[in-house]
Structure formats: structure tokens, C-alpha cells
Scaffold this active site. Sequence first.
Site, PDB file in Angstrom:
ATOM      1  N   SER A 141     -38.701  -0.570  -0.493  1.00 17.06           N
ATOM      2  CA  SER A 141     -38.437  -1.896   0.087  1.00 17.06           C
ATOM      3  C   SER A 141     -39.698  -2.370   0.509  1.00 17.06           C
ATOM      4  CB  SER A 141     -37.983  -1.071   1.612  1.00 17.06           C
ATOM      5  OG  SER A 141     -37.913  -2.075   2.478  1.00 17.06           O
ATOM      6  N   TYR A 154     -38.398   4.596   8.760  1.00 18.95           N
ATOM      7  CA  TYR A 154     -38.368   4.055   7.672  1.00 18.95           C
ATOM      8  C   TYR A 154     -39.551   3.559   7.010  1.00 18.95           C
ATOM      9  CZ  TYR A 154     -35.271   0.732   4.715  1.00 18.95           C
ATOM     10  OH  TYR A 154     -34.828   0.471   3.601  1.00 18.95           O
TER      11      TYR A 154
END
Length: 259
Positions: A141, A154
Site C-alpha cells: 500500500s 495497517y
Amino acid sequence: MTFSLQGKTALVTGSTSGIGLGIAIELARQGASLVLNGFGDAEAAKAQIAALGARVEHHPADMSRPADIAAMMEFAASRFGGVDVLVNNAGIQHVASVQDFPPEKWDAILAINLSSAFHTTRLALPHMLRRNWGRIINVASAHGLAASAGKSAYVAAKHGLIGLTKAVALENATTGVTCNAICPGWVLTPLVQKQIDDRAAQQGISVQQAQENLLREKEPSLQFTTPQQLGQMAVFLCSPAADNMRGIAWSNDGGWTAQ
């Protein structure tokens, strides 16, 4: 670029919808057989892959459970002989400040977003090394390269996934097995749609305005990256052109991490 993945098997975790399904579809277009994984509508996802003429199976492994992951890898071996292209895509999200972050959510995010990739990789490598060809593609990401407030677990998991990518790439650098990461910005998946809906509700604004605000904060292009674009990146990483690309974190984020 013309090449084929005929005779090769791809396993994509978290692939019953969103990014994972988009990647699976593009790999199937190149001729790969597919093992899908996820809790969504597996039959609908399988039908999309089968419509492309590809062999396809689904395994419902819970990616937070190492025993489930081992069973899934054994299933792939029994059906197709082994995994040649491994795409670690499964992921979950929770947004809260560190002091308010539920410890069980932290543990779940690290297990699914990071530890699962370790387990699939360690189990896929022997087959790949025997054939001296394999592709491990980790869907990281922009949050693997830059942080955002409220997303500590995350961000930690995606940073860790890029570190794992580099280590696996170096360990196998003299072989035909490569390991790279793809780093999307905002992709309009169910996971991101939930964040947009939550933001709209919290701020008392329309979903459309919340979506525009989300993009404007991070992504200079003001465009979502699409699952199809990420799938085509994965196809490229499987091609001969990428034979010597090892340990790279490839951004597809509309300029997010260029700022």
C-alpha cells in the site's frame, strides 16, 4: 508484450472481490489456473474466472490461522501441483488512535495483513525453487511507504510487508524466483467504501463529498487506482521483462508518495 502463463497456477488471497479479484482476472486472461480465497461470494468470483476459460478453485482459508493457510497450500498442490504465482493480497483495516486501538484488532491486522504472507511464502517457495521459476507479489500500500494517523496497525503491517518482500527477494536473488510488492493508493474497494461511508456519517456530509475529500487529502491525481490496473501490474511482474526485478515496492498511487 506477448507471453503466457499457461501451465502455471496462481493463488491470490482475499480474491473474492476488489483488488484480489481484479488481479486474479488479469492472471487468468494470461492463461493461469487460479486458486481463489476469501469469505465473499466465491461462486460469483469463480464464474468470472471460468468465463475466461481458466481452471479455477476456491479455498475458504481464514488468513489469520496458520493451519488454515497450510491446508490451502496443500489444496493448491493437490489440485494443480503447486503454486507458481503467489499474490498476497488479503487484508483488513481498523481506524483508531493508538491509545484507543483495540489490542485484538491490532493482532488481527498483523496476522492477516503481514503474517499470512510469511506463511504462504514459506510454503510456496519449495515448489517454486524446484522449478526454478516463481513470482511472489505482495499487495502492500502507499501506507507501506508513508503513514497516516489512526492507522497504526495497517501502516505497521504494510511497512513490514515491504520489508518481508525485500528479504525474500534477496534470499532468492540467484534463482528464478522473484518477490516484489505493489503499493496502491486509494482503490474503490468495499474496504475503502466503508471508510468513505463512515467519514460521511461522522462529518454529516454526502458520500460523494466524503469521497472527494478522501482523494484530495492524499492523491494528487484525484483518481482512484483500479483493480484492473493493479492486475496488469501483476501480469507485468510475471513477464520475462521482470525477471531481474527483485525486492521493489512499485507505487500506483496517483502521486501520493511523490509528495
